[in-house]
Design a protein around this motif. Structure first.
Motif, PDB file in Angstrom:
ATOM      1  N   VAL A 304     -17.837 -29.713  18.617  1.00 16.04           N
ATOM      2  CA  VAL A 304     -18.863 -29.974  19.639  1.00 16.04           C
ATOM      3  C   VAL A 304     -19.628 -31.255  19.309  1.00 16.04           C
ATOM      4  O   VAL A 304     -19.801 -32.139  20.151  1.00 16.04           O
ATOM      5  CB  VAL A 304     -19.834 -28.782  19.741  1.00 16.04           C
ATOM      6  N   LEU A 305     -20.074 -31.359  18.061  1.00 17.57           N
ATOM      7  CA  LEU A 305     -20.847 -32.540  17.663  1.00 17.57           C
ATOM      8  C   LEU A 305     -19.995 -33.808  17.721  1.00 17.57           C
ATOM      9  O   LEU A 305     -20.484 -34.882  18.104  1.00 17.57           O
ATOM     10  CB  LEU A 305     -21.419 -32.340  16.266  1.00 17.57           C
ATOM     11  N   GLU A 306     -18.727 -33.696  17.369  1.00 20.41           N
ATOM     12  CA  GLU A 306     -17.863 -34.869  17.423  1.00 20.41           C
ATOM     13  C   GLU A 306     -17.639 -35.319  18.867  1.00 20.41           C
ATOM     14  O   GLU A 306     -17.479 -36.514  19.133  1.00 20.41           O
ATOM     15  CB  GLU A 306     -16.534 -34.606  16.733  1.00 20.41           C
ATOM     16  N   HIS A 307     -17.639 -34.375  19.790  1.00 17.78           N
ATOM     17  CA  HIS A 307     -17.553 -34.751  21.208  1.00 17.78           C
ATOM     18  C   HIS A 307     -18.724 -35.653  21.589  1.00 17.78           C
ATOM     19  O   HIS A 307     -18.544 -36.700  22.220  1.00 17.78           O
ATOM     20  CB  HIS A 307     -17.559 -33.505  22.095  1.00 17.78           C
ATOM     21  N   TYR A 308     -19.929 -35.256  21.206  1.00 16.68           N
ATOM     22  CA  TYR A 308     -21.103 -36.064  21.550  1.00 16.68           C
ATOM     23  C   TYR A 308     -21.163 -37.354  20.741  1.00 16.68           C
ATOM     24  O   TYR A 308     -21.814 -38.318  21.154  1.00 16.68           O
ATOM     25  CB  TYR A 308     -22.375 -35.241  21.324  1.00 16.68           C
ATOM     26  N   PRO A 334     -17.721 -44.265  23.880  1.00 18.20           N
ATOM     27  CA  PRO A 334     -18.778 -43.822  22.965  1.00 18.20           C
ATOM     28  C   PRO A 334     -18.923 -44.750  21.762  1.00 18.20           C
ATOM     29  O   PRO A 334     -17.933 -45.289  21.247  1.00 18.20           O
ATOM     30  CB  PRO A 334     -18.304 -42.435  22.520  1.00 18.20           C
ATOM     31  N   ILE A 335     -20.166 -44.923  21.323  1.00 16.83           N
ATOM     32  CA  ILE A 335     -20.450 -45.660  20.099  1.00 16.83           C
ATOM     33  C   ILE A 335     -20.811 -44.632  19.022  1.00 16.83           C
ATOM     34  O   ILE A 335     -21.903 -44.065  19.046  1.00 16.83           O
ATOM     35  CB  ILE A 335     -21.614 -46.652  20.295  1.00 16.83           C
ATOM     36  N   PRO A 336     -19.919 -44.335  18.099  1.00 22.33           N
ATOM     37  CA  PRO A 336     -20.191 -43.285  17.096  1.00 22.33           C
ATOM     38  C   PRO A 336     -21.453 -43.586  16.292  1.00 22.33           C
ATOM     39  O   PRO A 336     -21.738 -44.731  15.939  1.00 22.33           O
ATOM     40  CB  PRO A 336     -18.945 -43.309  16.217  1.00 22.33           C
ATOM     41  N   ARG A 337     -22.195 -42.546  16.008  1.00 20.95           N
ATOM     42  CA  ARG A 337     -23.455 -42.713  15.291  1.00 20.95           C
ATOM     43  C   ARG A 337     -23.693 -41.617  14.253  1.00 20.95           C
ATOM     44  O   ARG A 337     -24.670 -41.655  13.508  1.00 20.95           O
ATOM     45  CB  ARG A 337     -24.627 -42.734  16.287  1.00 20.95           C
ATOM     46  N   LEU A 338     -22.801 -40.630  14.192  1.00 26.34           N
ATOM     47  CA  LEU A 338     -22.960 -39.522  13.253  1.00 26.34           C
ATOM     48  C   LEU A 338     -21.882 -39.565  12.183  1.00 26.34           C
ATOM     49  O   LEU A 338     -20.696 -39.710  12.484  1.00 26.34           O
ATOM     50  CB  LEU A 338     -22.872 -38.173  13.983  1.00 26.34           C
ATOM     51  N   THR A 339     -22.297 -39.424  10.936  1.00 22.54           N
ATOM     52  CA  THR A 339     -21.338 -39.262   9.850  1.00 22.54           C
ATOM     53  C   THR A 339     -20.978 -37.778   9.722  1.00 22.54           C
ATOM     54  O   THR A 339     -21.615 -36.915  10.344  1.00 22.54           O
ATOM     55  CB  THR A 339     -21.936 -39.742   8.529  1.00 22.54           C
TER      56      THR A 339
END
Length: 367
Positions: A304-308, A334-339
């Motif tokens: 779920v978090l990787e989707h966002y 999308p511009i990834p922002r979460l590790t």
């Protein structure tokens, strides 16, 4: 003199006794149903109740029995509880879609049935305005319980137990489509989860900085959750709301699942701006209620978090919060922002919202 007095007193007593037993006297009125007050945690908002369906002890008990009764399916093999299992947070146990009484598979993930008093529209597209109006639809759907509600009423009228139970819950009203719907809705309204989770305890103790009471990982997760540069989750899942959702401008949202979105709320409203918008769920009890999304496409919270983070897809009605994290010069990719650490931390925070007592609370279990 004494003998005459005794005779006179005896005659008076006999006369009073005969009058009190007169067949012309009306019977003592039956006591009505016992009003029931919901057990709502402190500082929660006022629930959305239906004035015509006042909660009673007898109505809730009847609704609970009906919720677990397979008689309400066409072939007598399925109850409401079979697709809304208490041990799975009142969802279907780890299933994308539920299988109905006739073996037909549904098209939407079974939604959890707790804290429904604070919703404004039911089902993923919000097409039913009240819990009372919701009840009939899954009962009659061919890929769910497959029983016309009028037939359900006839079955209940012919049952040796139910007429007396309906009389206690709805005196003088009988077993009707309305009293059937109202009874089940009363039971569902009592299923309230929250108030005593770790998150509730931390938030009550320190509303401004609850992270000060958390473990290091939980605190990092909470701060990432409310950070616009990281999770940016709080617009749709407001931590100031007891349900951790947004019941004002984002109760329904297009969260970028598909470039060609599923219909979503447009089927309920006919508004083109509602294409691809689905109910924003509560974040309580996520450990028990997977898989996630209206179509159950994600099996884990990490997915779920990787989707966002990197998987959402642009369409005309996508939520503006996701547009902030998209590359407008690259087709809104999308511009990834979460590790991975960020995701693990957010999941640790979300687990603070788990209410394990709900899974076994006897007042919601099969009677």
């Amino acid at each position: 003199m004494k003998k005459s007095l005794y005779i006179l007193i005896g005659t008076a007593i006999l006369s009073f006794w005969l009058q009190s037993c007169s067949p012309d006297d009306p019977p003592a009125p039956e006591e009505g149903p016992t009003q029931l007050s919901l057990e709502i945690p402190d500082n929660w908002p006022k629930p959305n109740l239906l004035a015509e369906n006042q909660l009673t002890v007898e109505g809730v008990a009847l609704g609970r029995k009906l919720f677990y009764d397979k008689m309400l399916s066409g072939n007598g093999t399925q109850a409401c509880a079979d697709c809304h299992n208490q041990g799975a947070g009142f969802t279907d146990v780890q299933k994308k879609f539920s299988t109905g009484s006739e073996g037909l598979v549904g098209t939407r993930n079974a939604m959890p049935l707790f804290n429904l008093n604070w919703s404004h529209g039911y089902f993923w597209d919000g097409r039913q305005p009240t819990l009372e109006s919701l009840i009939q639809e899954p009962m009659e759907a061919h890929n769910e319980m497959n029983l016309e509600i009028e037939t359900a009423v006839t079955r209940l009228q012919d049952d040796p137990e139910y007429p007396a139970l309906f009389q206690k819950a709805f005196p003088g009203q009988g077993i009707t489509t309305t009293t059937l719907r109202f009874a089940i809705a009363q039971f569902l309204r009592t299923i309230i989860s929250g108030g005593d989770t770790k998150w509730d305890q931390y938030f009550a103790a320190n509303r401004l900085n609850p992270e000060k009471l958390m473990t290091a990982q939980e605190a990092r997760g909470y701060l990432a959750f409310i950070s616009e540069e990281k999770g940016d989750c709080f617009h749709c899942h407001n931590p100031l709301s007891p349900l951790l959702n947004n019941t004002s401008d984002r109760e329904f949202a297009n969260n970028g699942l598909d470039a060609q979105p599923d219909s979503g709320r447009i089927k309920a409203t006919g508004n083109p701006n509602d294409l691809g918008k689905f109910k924003t769920p509560s974040l309580r009890n996520l450990s028990f209620t997977g898989p996630y999304m209206h179509d159950g496409r994600f099996e884990t919270l990490d997915q779920v978090l990787e989707h966002y983070n990197s998987g959402f897809k642009y369409s005309a009605t996508i939520d503006a919060v996701l547009i902030k994290h998209a590359d407008k010069d690259n087709n809104y990719a999308p511009i990834p922002r979460l590790t991975q650490q960020d995701k693990d931390d957010i999941i640790a925070f979300l687990k603070l919202l788990d209410d394990e007592t709900m899974l076994t609370n006897p007042k919601w279990s099969k009677p």
